[in-house]
Design a protein around this motif. Structure first.
Motif, mmCIF file in Angstrom:
data_model
loop_
_atom_site.group_PDB
_atom_site.id
_atom_site.type_symbol
_atom_site.label_atom_id
_atom_site.label_comp_id
_atom_site.label_asym_id
_atom_site.label_seq_id
_atom_site.Cartn_x
_atom_site.Cartn_y
_atom_site.Cartn_z
ATOM 1 N N SER A 90 0.679 -1.171 0.171
ATOM 2 C CA SER A 90 0.061 0.330 -0.003
ATOM 3 C C SER A 90 0.912 1.786 -0.200
ATOM 4 C CB SER A 90 -1.086 0.448 1.322
ATOM 5 O OG SER A 90 -1.626 1.641 1.538
ATOM 6 N N PRO A 91 1.830 1.550 0.996
ATOM 7 C CA PRO A 91 2.796 2.359 0.725
ATOM 8 C C PRO A 91 3.517 2.289 -0.363
ATOM 9 C CG PRO A 91 3.354 1.164 2.296
ATOM 10 C CD PRO A 91 1.898 0.971 2.233
ATOM 11 N N MET A 92 3.885 1.530 -0.934
ATOM 12 C CA MET A 92 4.367 1.839 -2.036
ATOM 13 C C MET A 92 3.639 1.720 -3.629
ATOM 14 S SD MET A 92 6.881 -1.914 -2.407
ATOM 15 C CE MET A 92 6.095 -3.160 -1.712
ATOM 16 N N LEU A 93 2.519 1.836 -3.221
ATOM 17 C CA LEU A 93 1.530 1.880 -4.622
ATOM 18 C C LEU A 93 0.986 3.942 -4.097
ATOM 19 C CD1 LEU A 93 -1.611 -1.090 -4.553
ATOM 20 C CD2 LEU A 93 0.597 -0.232 -5.976
ATOM 21 N N ALA A 94 1.179 4.070 -2.951
ATOM 22 C CA ALA A 94 0.944 5.320 -2.640
ATOM 23 C C ALA A 94 2.349 6.046 -3.239
ATOM 24 C CB ALA A 94 0.674 5.962 -1.179
ATOM 25 N N ALA A 95 3.440 5.993 -2.940
ATOM 26 C CA ALA A 95 4.882 6.616 -3.576
ATOM 27 C C ALA A 95 5.219 6.621 -5.122
ATOM 28 C CB ALA A 95 5.953 5.804 -3.170
ATOM 29 N N ALA A 96 4.068 5.195 -5.717
ATOM 30 C CA ALA A 96 4.421 4.993 -7.103
ATOM 31 C C ALA A 96 3.703 6.175 -7.359
ATOM 32 C CB ALA A 96 3.841 3.937 -7.734
ATOM 33 N N GLN A 97 1.880 6.633 -6.769
ATOM 34 C CA GLN A 97 1.074 8.027 -6.950
ATOM 35 C C GLN A 97 1.162 8.885 -6.670
ATOM 36 O OE1 GLN A 97 -3.007 7.183 -5.386
ATOM 37 N NE2 GLN A 97 -3.742 9.042 -6.415
ATOM 38 N N ALA A 98 2.395 9.231 -6.224
ATOM 39 C CA ALA A 98 3.057 10.989 -5.890
ATOM 40 C C ALA A 98 4.305 11.121 -6.747
ATOM 41 C CB ALA A 98 3.492 10.624 -4.656
ATOM 42 N N PHE A 99 4.694 9.844 -7.796
ATOM 43 C CA PHE A 99 5.460 10.367 -8.197
ATOM 44 C C PHE A 99 5.279 10.310 -10.058
ATOM 45 C CE2 PHE A 99 8.321 9.871 -4.422
ATOM 46 C CZ PHE A 99 9.591 11.079 -4.779
ATOM 47 N N MET A 100 4.019 10.490 -9.980
ATOM 48 C CA MET A 100 3.037 10.412 -11.642
ATOM 49 C C MET A 100 3.989 11.600 -11.776
ATOM 50 S SD MET A 100 3.216 7.112 -12.601
ATOM 51 C CE MET A 100 3.120 5.416 -12.452
#
Length: 293
Positions: free
Chosen positions: A153-163
């Motif tokens: 879950s936090p990795m998906l949040a990181a991916a969304q933040a840097f898109m």
């Protein structure tokens, strides 16, 4: 047992990890070699200069050693990958080897020897699987597995933040630490996402995911071309081995990072070359029946 033969300070304890620090990477290497051994044996079986019984015995012996190595690694994913590799090896043998010594109905000694060898191989494999603790880990979730699942879950949040551009390749570890919740802080650390598509999304953004999608489209097309019948049975056998070997490494990349090791990354590249060769091979021409004059 023990760490005396391990090449790295941080390694999978009490597991036969070979040249790696990770038991899953060792198991993946052994698993992808199963179809490759079958393809090489098939090429020798199609060669009239070699004794078929000797080739079959040698191939079966090497495959047995690979299965023992997978069991000794203690990897849960290795059992799955080993099953995939074994199915691919059997498929190569049945579809590409042609006539074998076991096709002859008057050779009961070969059947008896094959059955005895299979039973002799099952015993050490079963003992190694029981000793490695892989069965217990299949029935229960250890702390490392729970950490990897919770970290998704936090990795998906990181991916969304840097898109859409991504954080940059090689930045996963510091980026994940910014998004790691306090509840996951422990002595277990993540140097990679253990999920290749997720890490590509974090580091490379939309461009990396687009390249991954294009590669998967090419891989599906090349694999279909590789398994089609053609004039050269050894080339088809190597094409099937390359398709199954790349599949094994891609499946492993969903729960680990084997392609980020130089050895497995290099083998993956070589198998992609074989797939590319199979893709560009001309289709088999239909046979023409010549009527006698």
């Amino acid at each position: 047992g023990g760490n005396s033969l391990n090449l790295f300070r941080t390694s999978s304890a009490d597991s036969a990890v070979g040249l790696f620090a990770n038991r899953n990477h060792q198991a993946a290497l052994m698993a992808l070699n199963l179809p490759l051994v079958a393809a090489l044996a098939t090429a020798r079986l199609r060669d009239g200069g070699a004794r078929r019984e000797r080739v079959m015995a040698t191939g079966a012996g090497v495959i047995t050693l690979l299965l023992i190595a997978i069991a000794a690694s203690g990897s849960r994913m290795g059992l799955v990958l080993g099953a995939v590799g074994l199915v691919a090896a059997v498929s190569i043998y049945l579809s590409c080897a042609g006539r074998t010594p076991f096709d002859a109905p008057r050779r009961p000694a070969l059947w008896a020897a094959g059955a005895a060898a299979a039973l002799a191989a099952i015993v050490p494999i079963a003992l190694l699987i029981a000793r490695s603790g892989v069965v217990e880990r299949l029935a229960s979730r250890d702390a490392i597995e729970q950490t990897r699942v919770a970290a998704l879950s936090p990795m998906l949040a990181a991916a969304q933040a840097f898109m859409p551009f991504g954080a940059g390749f090689g930045t996963f570890e510091p980026v994940y630490q910014r998004f790691e919740p306090d509840a996951l802080l422990s002595t277990i650390y993540l140097n990679h996402a253990h999920n290749e598509p997720v890490q590509l999304a974090i580091e490379g953004g939309v461009a990396a995911l687009a390249l991954l999608a294009l590669f998967l489209l090419w891989w599906v097309r090349a694999s279909i071309r590789a398994v089609r019948p053609r004039d050269s049975a050894p080339r088809r056998a190597m094409g099937i081995a390359a398709a199954s070997g790349t599949l094994i490494l891609m499946l492993s990349s969903l729960v680990d990072y084997p392609l980020r090791t130089p050895l497995l990354g290099g083998l993956f590249a070589l198998m992609c070359v074989e797939l590319a060769r199979a893709t560009h091979m001309p289709p088999r021409a239909p046979r023409q029946i010549v009527e006698p004059a």
